[in-house]
Design an enzyme around this catalytic site. Sequence first.
Site, short mmCIF file in Angstrom:
data_model
loop_
_atom_site.label_atom_id
_atom_site.label_comp_id
_atom_site.label_asym_id
_atom_site.label_seq_id
_atom_site.Cartn_x
_atom_site.Cartn_y
_atom_site.Cartn_z
N PHE C 122 65.64 39.46 30.56
CA PHE C 122 65.87 38.58 31.70
C PHE C 122 64.71 38.71 32.68
O PHE C 122 63.98 39.71 32.64
CB PHE C 122 67.18 38.99 32.41
CG PHE C 122 68.17 37.86 32.55
CD1 PHE C 122 68.61 37.17 31.44
CD2 PHE C 122 68.66 37.50 33.80
CE1 PHE C 122 69.54 36.15 31.57
CE2 PHE C 122 69.59 36.48 33.93
CZ PHE C 122 70.03 35.81 32.83
N GLN C 235 68.48 32.55 47.69
CA GLN C 235 67.84 32.39 46.39
C GLN C 235 68.08 30.99 45.84
O GLN C 235 69.21 30.54 45.72
CB GLN C 235 68.37 33.41 45.39
CG GLN C 235 67.75 33.28 44.03
CD GLN C 235 68.11 34.43 43.11
OE1 GLN C 235 69.22 34.51 42.60
NE2 GLN C 235 67.18 35.34 42.92
N HIS C 237 67.85 29.15 42.54
CA HIS C 237 67.71 29.41 41.11
C HIS C 237 66.77 28.35 40.56
O HIS C 237 66.92 27.17 40.86
CB HIS C 237 69.07 29.33 40.43
CG HIS C 237 69.10 29.90 39.05
ND1 HIS C 237 68.47 29.29 38.00
CD2 HIS C 237 69.68 31.02 38.56
CE1 HIS C 237 68.66 30.02 36.91
NE2 HIS C 237 69.39 31.07 37.22
N LEU C 251 74.33 24.99 37.30
CA LEU C 251 73.41 26.01 36.82
C LEU C 251 73.06 25.88 35.34
O LEU C 251 73.91 25.57 34.51
CB LEU C 251 74.04 27.39 37.06
CG LEU C 251 73.09 28.56 36.83
CD1 LEU C 251 71.98 28.54 37.85
CD2 LEU C 251 73.85 29.86 36.90
N GLU C 254 69.69 31.50 33.22
CA GLU C 254 68.40 32.12 32.97
C GLU C 254 68.32 32.65 31.54
O GLU C 254 67.24 32.87 31.00
CB GLU C 254 68.21 33.27 33.97
CG GLU C 254 66.83 33.89 33.93
CD GLU C 254 66.58 34.81 35.12
OE1 GLU C 254 67.18 34.59 36.18
OE2 GLU C 254 65.77 35.73 34.98
N ARG C 285 62.94 34.95 39.91
CA ARG C 285 63.45 33.62 40.21
C ARG C 285 62.68 32.92 41.32
O ARG C 285 62.48 31.71 41.28
CB ARG C 285 64.94 33.72 40.57
CG ARG C 285 65.78 34.02 39.36
CD ARG C 285 67.23 34.18 39.71
NE ARG C 285 68.01 34.34 38.49
CZ ARG C 285 69.31 34.61 38.45
NH1 ARG C 285 69.98 34.75 39.59
NH2 ARG C 285 69.94 34.71 37.31
N HIS C 350 71.54 29.09 44.91
CA HIS C 350 72.32 29.86 43.96
C HIS C 350 72.95 31.11 44.56
O HIS C 350 74.06 31.49 44.20
CB HIS C 350 71.39 30.27 42.81
CG HIS C 350 72.06 30.98 41.69
ND1 HIS C 350 73.13 30.44 41.03
CD2 HIS C 350 71.81 32.19 41.11
CE1 HIS C 350 73.52 31.30 40.07
NE2 HIS C 350 72.74 32.37 40.12
N ARG C 385 66.79 38.55 44.43
CA ARG C 385 67.65 39.25 43.48
C ARG C 385 67.19 38.96 42.05
O ARG C 385 66.83 37.84 41.72
CB ARG C 385 69.09 38.76 43.64
CG ARG C 385 70.02 39.28 42.57
CD ARG C 385 71.46 38.90 42.84
NE ARG C 385 71.75 37.51 42.58
CZ ARG C 385 72.00 37.00 41.36
NH1 ARG C 385 71.94 37.78 40.30
NH2 ARG C 385 72.27 35.71 41.21
#
Lengths: 248, 251, 580
Positions: C122, C235, C237, C251, C254, C285, C350, C385
Amino acid sequence: MADAILEVFRGDRQGGKTEQYRVPVAPGMVVLDAIHYIQGHLAPDLAVRWNCKAAKCGSCSAEVNGRPRLMCKTRMDALPLDQPIKVFPMKSFPILKDLVTDVSWNYKINKKIPPFTPRPGTDWKVYQDDVDRVQEFRKCIECFLCQDVCHVLRDHDKFEQFAGPRFFVRVAGLEMHPVDGKSRAKLLRDELGIGFCNITKCCTEVCPEEIHITDNAIIPLKERVVDQFYDPVLMLVRKIRGVNEDSK
Amino acid sequence: MAGESVTVSQGHFVGTLRRDAWWTEILPAALLLGAFGIYATFRAFEGAYYTWGPYLSPFYSPLIDPQHHFWPWSPALLILAFPLGFRTTCYYYRKAYYRAYFMDPPACAVGERKRNYCGETKFPFILQNLHRYFLYAAIIVLGFLWYDAIIAFFLDGHFRVGVGSIIMLVNVVLLSTYTVSCHSLRHLVGGKIDCFSCTSMGSPRHTGWRAISILNERHMLYAWCSLISVGLTDLYIRLVAAGVLRDITIL
Amino acid sequence: MTTKFETHEHDVLIIGAGGAGLCAAIEALAQGASVGVVCKSLLGKAHTVMAEGGIAAAMANVDRADDWRTHFRDTMRGGKFLNNWRMAQLHAQEAPDRIRDLEQWGALFDRTSDGQILQRAFGGHTYKRLCHVGDRTGLEMIRTLQDRGVALGIDVYMECAVTRLLKDGDRVAGAFGYWREQGRFVVFKAKSVVLATGGIGKIYKITSNSWEYTADGMALAYEAGAELKDMEFVQFHPTGMVWPPGVQGILVTEAVRGEGGILRNKNGERFMEKYDPKRMELSTRDVVARAIYTEVREGRGSEHGGAFLDISQKPAEYVKKKLPSMYHQFLELADVDITKGPMEVGPTCHYVMGGVRVDPETAESTVSGLYAAGEVAAGLHGANRLGGNSLSDLLVFGRRAGMAAAQAAKKVRQATIDQTQVDKAEREMLAPFQNGNGESPYAIHRDLQETMQKLVGIFRVEADLQQALQELEKLQERARRMHVDGSRMFNPGWHLSYDLQSMLTISEAVTRSALARRESRGAHSRIDYPSLDATWGKQNNVVSSQKGTMMLRQEPVPAMPEELQKLLADEAEAVAGKGK
């Protein structure tokens, strides 16, 4: 693009009627978008449950043109727009207001199911081959559309004797869990009423997660109940061996 | 509990808000099952025209006491209960006839008759639980049908391919697919195991279970194909045996 | 206290039934406390259910070299060193045990060939670290916690919204709220209150968040006198759906990039080569979101204003197995088969890194007896994050909050609540029915979302932020006069009228914090201050209410012990910024 007419049930426990709303249709629009448009512009007090709007939470269950559906997954362009689109609450559950029904019965039934009980001494080595089957059941988003469409509940009101497809899926997930050591066959027969299911598969037809509820959960569970209670040879074998019926 | 106060007219028999012609879902099933039922009953009692040359009708296999030494009636009646019982208690056919004939329910989200519904908890439907015993019987019968299909390629000790031999072979293949894709067999082979990797013979049983699961997804298709094929096979042999048709030799 | 309202008493009251709330409940029950969980939706529908990619935990099942130190370093690096180091340390150390808890409660993760929990790559994580179940990890997690909680016997108050925290002196003593169904008011008395209410996404127009994400937890805490921290860090995304309009913002996990998805612009260029040649699509991100945004702004975007994300080079069966919900989501909502062609994606709001300022060990806020865990709390993620760190955050700090709340509850007696607080809370809630000819809350909400999207979005600039403050003031004025029709029975318009107040308050906190931070760091990008600033790299923005006015001040980032500093030595300086 053209407008659509939505015919939405408005009412509560005391009864109600349908009301028509004209909604402009945008590309890719779903029925839940139309309901939101109504809330935002025409009827701010129209009650509806929804959360994720991405078919992941299972909140926006309703009956669109008579079919139990998630509104967030029902495309407007898949519906005939020449007639009003009928949007009704789930029929099997008591209505609270407009499109919102009282689904608390489901949470009560859920409590009857003994939780995951790991076999003593397990080493937690679990292989994908053993997990695949259960992962299908764990996809359930608890939209309760299967409960809504199941005729045992919908037409015969067996709320006292029958748990409904959702909870057979849950029990299947526990029974076939490679580490779980408890048998729920007796519960299935006596309290969850699996015998009332006549495997007519409507639950499978409406499942938005495409879980093969009947073939992969209910029928295998019925077979396990047969093992335990209806197969004379197996019952005899167990008697001779002295096996306890609560363990697998 | 359900919908008692909602003033929507969908609670009564065949009441629904569905727009589509839902009854087209049950019509083919009702017609086909009905037609097969009538034909099979007629043929079972007929007790004649079930064999020609090396061919034996699947309705009469295994053939027991054709000379009526101890059984005065049609020999089909001695064995037909097993394959028919297998189909009657089959998880797929149950769906088909509960919907088409009992209207329990007629179609999804379509109202049905209000009455004391017991599902499969009471006699006679509780007997559906014995499906696996019919499976055992059906597997034995299937053995005979394979034997029949193979000897159908030999006429007077010589290899011969007739239209009938092909039909019988196709039929037994379809019947086998239907039998192998059975839900009960799937359970017995591996479905009853919770942890394949901790059971002896777990790996081959997983492989078997996986294979049956793939076939099982099309159990309905095989059910219909084999039902039609078994009926047509019998019909073909009957017509040949009665002299209406002549069996053509291909090879 | 006697009250005309239905009243419930618990040792620990938990507001929110997502991952953090349920973990807190399970742990508080284990500590022997009586626990009540209040949630706005039905049980099991909380936002956690939407988490897709996985739970970050250094279990080293796939990459043996992984350990908590590396996870800690990745988290700090991703958060641009504004994180609370102690939270990052606890998080990295405890996450693997929390995964094991889940497994022992029945969760079934995808497996490695040797029977362990499988982990995937990730963005921002050095090693393959995310324990996952296809792309529905959040569902697995919430169902496991839900079943566990139900089996232990938690009391859940479903479809019940809290609108005020009640206090006894300086200490929290309970909460006031309403049942969504009937509109009746309800009072909860509790010795400890845990906020687990999630985030604020609904202040933006394009968001992956559900209607529940209306900033209520932060607003409740703020109104009760607690401090909020790092509110400028929102954040975006990088990959939300952009077409068709109805699904904008939903969404795209990821995990698509984790499984090898490639980003291209309309000219077919793999543009991440320009922005982060080393990590490419698996950059953090903030970097990827800005990259896509920049490509679109400079005219290299897709037809509907996004970039192309392509996983179709992988075998179709693999994609369907590892990303089943993405496959269905695009097929059903956008008519795109992702095994054959690319997805159109663009940034979507997000997550908020900021939130209630808490003690790292106990998750207690600056108000005694009030705890916060999960997205509503600040500290762990710093300025940005990492994907996968939110689910582990819920597990680690949800449990810690539940434990501390239950232990604290043992030491205090049930407080008294004076009637005036309750009466005031009731009056506030009923006001919109009494306002004569004000606007519908829906109209004001739409304008708020437009304002925040346009002026306080991915890229920020002084003038926009100033203008946003003015707009917010006008919106607050309009909200004071808003009007609601209908009865109190399940009336979404009325529900929104309360949520709108929370969103307005928190929007102001976001905007004020963004205005103050004159640098670009993590998720906060200032066009007028495009680089890191050393001074700002050592302080957090803190917002609190002083006699009804929003006050902003800076607090130094807590200093890290030496052994942890060593872990970061080589890069800390570079990322902190070397002054100007």
